[in-house]
Design an enzyme around this catalytic site. Structure first.
Site, PDB file in Angstrom:
ATOM      1  CE1 TYR A  33       1.130  -0.191   4.535  1.00 53.41           C
ATOM      2  CE2 TYR A  33      -0.040   1.823   4.421  1.00 53.41           C
ATOM      3  CZ  TYR A  33       0.913   0.871   5.109  1.00 53.41           C
ATOM      4  OH  TYR A  33       1.427   1.270   6.409  1.00 53.41           O
ATOM      5  CE  LYS A 149       2.991   3.135   3.306  1.00 58.91           C
ATOM      6  NZ  LYS A 149       3.172   3.081   4.714  1.00 58.91           N
ATOM      7  CD  GLU A 182       9.740   1.750  10.441  1.00 60.41           C
ATOM      8  OE1 GLU A 182       9.596   2.897   9.900  1.00 60.41           O
ATOM      9  OE2 GLU A 182       9.601   0.826   9.970  1.00 60.41           O
ATOM     10  CG  LEU A 207       8.283   2.441   4.735  1.00 59.96           C
ATOM     11  CD1 LEU A 207       8.227   1.318   3.777  1.00 59.96           C
ATOM     12  CD2 LEU A 207       6.955   2.905   5.011  1.00 59.96           C
TER      13      LEU A 207
HETATM   14  N1  PDD Z   1       2.802   5.302   7.454  1.00 61.48           N
HETATM   15  N2  PDD Z   1       7.193   3.854   9.080  1.00 61.48           N
HETATM   16  C1  PDD Z   1       6.110   3.021   9.049  1.00 61.48           C
HETATM   17  C2  PDD Z   1       6.213   1.847   9.749  1.00 61.48           C
HETATM   18  C3  PDD Z   1       5.155   3.751   8.302  1.00 61.48           C
HETATM   19  O1  PDD Z   1       3.896   2.991   8.288  1.00 61.48           O
HETATM   20  C4  PDD Z   1       5.086   4.857   7.741  1.00 61.48           C
HETATM   21  C5  PDD Z   1       4.012   5.568   6.975  1.00 61.48           C
HETATM   22  C6  PDD Z   1       6.358   5.539   7.918  1.00 61.48           C
HETATM   23  C7  PDD Z   1       6.561   6.940   6.953  1.00 61.48           C
HETATM   24  O2  PDD Z   1       6.587   6.818   5.726  1.00 61.48           O
HETATM   25  P1  PDD Z   1       5.973   8.018   4.708  1.00 61.48           P
HETATM   26  O3  PDD Z   1       6.713   9.273   5.216  1.00 61.48           O
HETATM   27  O4  PDD Z   1       6.467   7.558   3.448  1.00 61.48           O
HETATM   28  O5  PDD Z   1       4.614   7.972   4.968  1.00 61.48           O
HETATM   29  C8  PDD Z   1       7.503   5.057   8.111  1.00 61.48           C
HETATM   30  C9  PDD Z   1       1.488   5.567   6.647  1.00 61.48           C
HETATM   31  C10 PDD Z   1       1.213   6.897   6.431  1.00 61.48           C
HETATM   32  C11 PDD Z   1       0.365   4.715   7.107  1.00 61.48           C
HETATM   33  O6  PDD Z   1       0.610   3.782   7.311  1.00 61.48           O
HETATM   34  O7  PDD Z   1      -0.856   5.073   7.214  1.00 61.48           O
END
Ligand code: PDD
Length: 282
Positions: A33, A149, A182, A207
């Site tokens: 996703y 992801k 994270e 991620l």
């Molecule tokens: N989450 N780490 C994890 C485990 C994440 O699920 C996310 C993003 C990030 C940050 O990634 P980015 O900056 O590309 O959004 C880091 C999204 C927003 C979600 O699961 O809704």
């Protein structure tokens, strides 16, 4: 206004939108996703998220369901039909529908593509950022490929719920070496006592946040000293500032980690400057 979902090439009322019970996303969490922040009709970091999507698909050997151009067209049409100018766009692609069997289905099974859009007020996020949020720390319980992801998010779900139960906004995972990896849905950052911005380097256990990459460019603009290295919860608790980053939270100041108050308990200037710069450079 009732919401509309994109499901395999069709726009359908979201309330009745459905996928097959043998979809591998449902059966095995066999899918990926992306989430984009949307501001004034623009997908923030549009290309960065599409690039990471392509990588996640490649790493899991999920066929690309359609061209990038077609995906982008469908994404903007999803926003338009939901009248979302500011909010979030969600895209999920699974390996498709096949009789339940752990191994990949025969070639030719079409991936499932779903998109939804949700309107959000930037002011709500700004109000949260003005106060700052609390974080708890928890042992890392996820698999070894957190760089993908994947929709397989059960440890993240449990961690977020533990945070909510503790009155916190986010949970930071701590690995077997005692280092923060994270957050359950965000990347983790600190600003050390001598003003260095620190975030964990990209490896298979986190991620590669698209917001993280954007914020590193903002840090350069702001001429901040940056170190990409891991840190412990103890270092984070003694730091001057902490914050998290994600598409949905941008840069969100952290003012408490477990029982420790960070800095003077208010959002710090570096996190605030990065948040401002991020929103100005999109
Ligand atoms: N989450 N780490 C994890 C485990 C994440 O699920 C996310 C993003 C990030 C940050 O990634 P980015 O900056 O590309 O959004 C880091 C999204 C927003 C979600 O699961 O809704």
């Amino acid at each position: 206004m009732s919401r509309v979902a994109y499901v395999n090439g069709r726009f359908v009322p979201q309330r009745g939108a459905a996928i097959n019970v043998e979809d591998r996303g449902f059966q095995f969490a066999d899918g990926v996703y992306e989430v984009w922040a949307v501001q004034d009709g623009v997908l923030l970091d549009e290309d960065g998220h599409f690039t990471r999507l392509a990588r996640s698909l490649r790493e899991l050997a999920i066929e690309r369901p359609m061209s990038d151009a077609a995906l982008r067209r469908a994404a903007f049409e999803t926003l338009r039909r939901n009248r979302v100018r500011t909010g979030l766009l969600y895209l999920q692609i699974t390996r498709g529908v096949a009789p339940r069997d752990h191994a990949f289905p025969r070639p030719g099974v079409r991936p499932t593509v779903v998109m939804t859009a949700k309107g959000l007020k930037l002011e709500d996020s700004d109000a949260r950022a003005a106060k700052g949020v609390a974080v708890i720390t928890l042992p890392e319980t996820r698999w070894a490929r957190c760089d993908i992801k994947s929709v397989s998010l059960l440890p993240n779900v449990l961690a977020k719920q533990a945070a909510r139960a503790a009155g916190a906004y986010e949970a930071w995972f701590v690995d077997a070496d005692g280092l923060v990896t994270e957050g359950s849905s965000s990347n983790a950052w600190i600003v050390t006592a001598d003003g260095v911005l620190v975030t964990r380097p990209l490896t298979a256990n986190i991620l590669a946040g698209v917001t993280r990459a954007h914020l590193l460019r903002c840090a350069e603009l702001l001429q901040l000293r940056v170190e990409e290295r891991a840190f412990t919860p103890a270092e984070a608790k003694a730091s001057r500032e902490a914050f998290i980053s994600s598409a949905s939270s941008h840069a969100m100041p952290v003012v408490r980690i477990d029982d420790a108050v960070i800095g003077d308990g208010r959002p710090g200037p570096v996190a605030q400057a990065l948040r401002r710069t991020y929103l100005e450079t999109t």
